[in-house]
Scaffold this active site. Structure first.
Site, mmCIF file in Angstrom:
data_model
loop_
_atom_site.group_PDB
_atom_site.id
_atom_site.type_symbol
_atom_site.label_atom_id
_atom_site.label_comp_id
_atom_site.label_asym_id
_atom_site.label_seq_id
_atom_site.Cartn_x
_atom_site.Cartn_y
_atom_site.Cartn_z
ATOM 1 N N TYR A 166 45.329 45.575 44.554
ATOM 2 C CA TYR A 166 45.244 46.281 43.086
ATOM 3 C C TYR A 166 46.677 46.869 42.856
ATOM 4 O O TYR A 166 46.858 47.212 42.012
ATOM 5 C CB TYR A 166 44.106 47.419 42.925
ATOM 6 C CG TYR A 166 42.866 46.642 43.126
ATOM 7 C CD1 TYR A 166 42.555 45.221 42.928
ATOM 8 C CD2 TYR A 166 41.594 47.564 43.189
ATOM 9 C CE1 TYR A 166 41.240 44.957 43.014
ATOM 10 C CE2 TYR A 166 40.646 47.207 42.996
ATOM 11 C CZ TYR A 166 40.172 45.725 43.168
ATOM 12 O OH TYR A 166 39.087 45.175 43.012
ATOM 13 N N LYS A 169 39.125 40.104 56.377
ATOM 14 C CA LYS A 169 39.165 38.568 56.188
ATOM 15 C C LYS A 169 40.172 38.222 57.193
ATOM 16 O O LYS A 169 41.089 37.432 56.644
ATOM 17 C CB LYS A 169 39.236 38.345 54.736
ATOM 18 C CG LYS A 169 38.933 36.948 54.419
ATOM 19 C CD LYS A 169 37.641 36.298 54.501
ATOM 20 C CE LYS A 169 37.744 35.027 54.025
ATOM 21 N NZ LYS A 169 36.419 34.214 54.567
ATOM 22 N N ASP A 192 33.048 37.896 53.698
ATOM 23 C CA ASP A 192 31.665 37.079 52.913
ATOM 24 C C ASP A 192 30.384 36.958 53.913
ATOM 25 O O ASP A 192 29.496 36.919 53.076
ATOM 26 C CB ASP A 192 32.470 35.185 53.004
ATOM 27 C CG ASP A 192 33.059 35.143 54.371
ATOM 28 O OD1 ASP A 192 33.408 36.054 55.309
ATOM 29 O OD2 ASP A 192 33.306 33.927 54.574
ATOM 30 N N ASP A 231 35.559 47.516 46.508
ATOM 31 C CA ASP A 231 35.139 47.337 45.152
ATOM 32 C C ASP A 231 33.695 46.841 44.929
ATOM 33 O O ASP A 231 32.699 46.963 44.391
ATOM 34 C CB ASP A 231 36.349 47.067 44.364
ATOM 35 C CG ASP A 231 36.096 47.254 42.771
ATOM 36 O OD1 ASP A 231 35.112 47.909 42.503
ATOM 37 O OD2 ASP A 231 37.112 46.941 42.097
ATOM 38 N N ASP A 273 29.491 48.049 44.908
ATOM 39 C CA ASP A 273 28.595 47.859 43.744
ATOM 40 C C ASP A 273 27.447 46.959 44.208
ATOM 41 O O ASP A 273 26.231 47.171 43.782
ATOM 42 C CB ASP A 273 29.151 46.948 42.512
ATOM 43 C CG ASP A 273 30.183 47.893 41.546
ATOM 44 O OD1 ASP A 273 30.046 49.394 42.056
ATOM 45 O OD2 ASP A 273 30.784 47.975 40.967
#
Ligand code: NAD
Length: 365
Positions: free
Chosen positions: A144, A190, A222, A246, A250
């Site tokens: 980000y 990852k 994943d 992030d 959620d």
């Protein structure tokens, strides 16, 4: 006696209602522990735009910077949606506040309570086994914020970058939190594809050596996204970079099915001289659709106070008891409308009153 200065920012919508109920717990803690709280209430968000001309007034920011902790409600609502995006409450208050306070980590604990398994979108046999996960998300770096960052009509570029120092400090925090919980940490990465994540895995492994009592494993993001749905009980603390945290935070929040019961804490970098207050707030928003009706669920705000007691005041026992009081109240079938599922629902003040009674009982009065 230790005294803590708390900047109280109720904000908009249901913020003032749930904050008023939450502040009632502080005198109870003061009665039982050698501690005092000095609360200073300030405007933030839409109410500050209306009354002070901007979403984050200077004296609000100053009060926060001079406090030991910030207890935040929630901000925003339809009244301010016509404003340009940069002047809207969330963008104009919360983002600069997070930046000024140097908040580098976000903690999101999510639980499924035994009496609330029906709220979860998980298959009932999985939900009934429960879920109690703390997601520790890096907040100030990663894709980000990495540069270069650019876009034209034929190509766009973002950069994922992490330094050893950034990984080390968030890993240290996550391991120390795991030590105080279930002593299990899963680092999400990852590393099979991304160089940044190879360094992430290497540094987390190095930090893990300092915490031999914590059971540490790695998982690809994943696989993590699948495992939190199929077997969430295996997780205690999940350590994530900014992007993966992030998304996963959620996802896990939704698995509980109860936005009004999820607190969060954002942790400040320890400053050399100035105090560096952490910020505690509900994970949900200002719920304008139910504001002023006296039916909001105060639990997310109350549990945010429990996090403040634990992490800023180092008052682990009352923090745990407050969490237990919430759990006991729900076990007795006391629900606000958002979690009642058609059963009789109580008001905001009734819910907090019920939690207060159980909290006092647990404290021994
Ligand atoms: P929201 O979280 O406010 O509401 C989503 C749904 O959940 C609504 O139906 C609401 O009634 C319900 N809900 C949320 N908290 C609840 C509680 N404590 N008790 C009972 N029900 C609850 O999200 P939204 O509707 O997308 O956003 C509303 C406003 O909040 C917007 O202006 C948004 O920008 C703002 N917002 C603020 C924050 C923040 O202050 N940190 C975060 C998210 C959204």
């Amino acid at each position: 006696m230790h005294s803590f200065k708390i900047a109280v920012l109720p904000g908009d919508g249901i913020g003032p209602e749930v904050m008023a109920e939450t502040l009632k717990f502080l005198p109870i803690v003061e009665e039982h522990y050698s501690v005092s709280f000095q609360c200073t209430e300030k405007n933030v968000g839409g109410v500050a735009i209306d009354e002070n001309g901007k979403a984050l007034p200077d004296d609000t920011l100053e009060t926060c910077m001079n406090s030991d902790a910030v207890l935040f409600g929630s901000i925003g609502g339809p009244k301010w949606e016509h404003l340009p995006p940069s002047e809207q409450p969330e963008r104009a208050a919360l983002l600069p506040l997070r930046k000024k306070l140097g908040l580098f980590a976000n903690l999101r604990p999510s639980r499924i309570y035994p009496s609330c398994t029906d709220l979860s979108p998980l298959r009932s046999d999985i939900a009934k086994r429960g879920l109690d996960i703390l997601i520790v998300r890096e907040l100030t770096s990663g894709i980000y914020f990495g540069t270069p960052k650019h876009r034209n009509d034929t190509e766009a570029l973002d950069t994922m970058r992490y330094t050893r120092e950034e990984i080390e400090r968030i890993a240290d925090l996550a391991f120390s939190l795991a030590q105080a919980r279930g002593k299990k940490l899963t680092s999400v990465d990852k590393a099979n594809v991304l160089e940044t994540m190879v360094l992430w895995r290497q540094v987390v492994a190095e930090v893990s050596k300092r915490y031999p009592d914590v059971d540490y494993t790695n998982i690809y993001v994943d696989n993590a996204a699948m495992q939190v749905v199929s077997n969430p009980q295996q997780f205690d603390v999940m350590l994530c970079g900014n992007l993966f945290g992030d998304i996963l935070s959620d996802e896990v929040a939704m698995l509980t099915g109860s936005l009004g019961m999820l607190p969060s804490a954002s942790i400040a970098l320890a400053g050399s001289e100035e105090t560096s207050p952490n910020l505690y707030e509900p994970a949900g928003g200002s719920a304008p659709d139910i504001a002023g009706m006296g039916i909001a669920n105060p639990i997310a705000q109350i549990l945010s106070l429990a996090l403040l007691l634990r992490l800023t005041c180092k008052l682990e026992l009352p923090a745990r008891m407050l969490e237990q009081a919430v759990s006991d109240t729900l076990s007795e079938g006391i629900f606000t409308k958002d979690i009642a599922q058609g059963k009789p629902a109580v008001s905001t003040s009734h819910m907090s009153g019920a939690i207060t009674e159980r909290f006092k009982y647990l404290l021994g009065t």
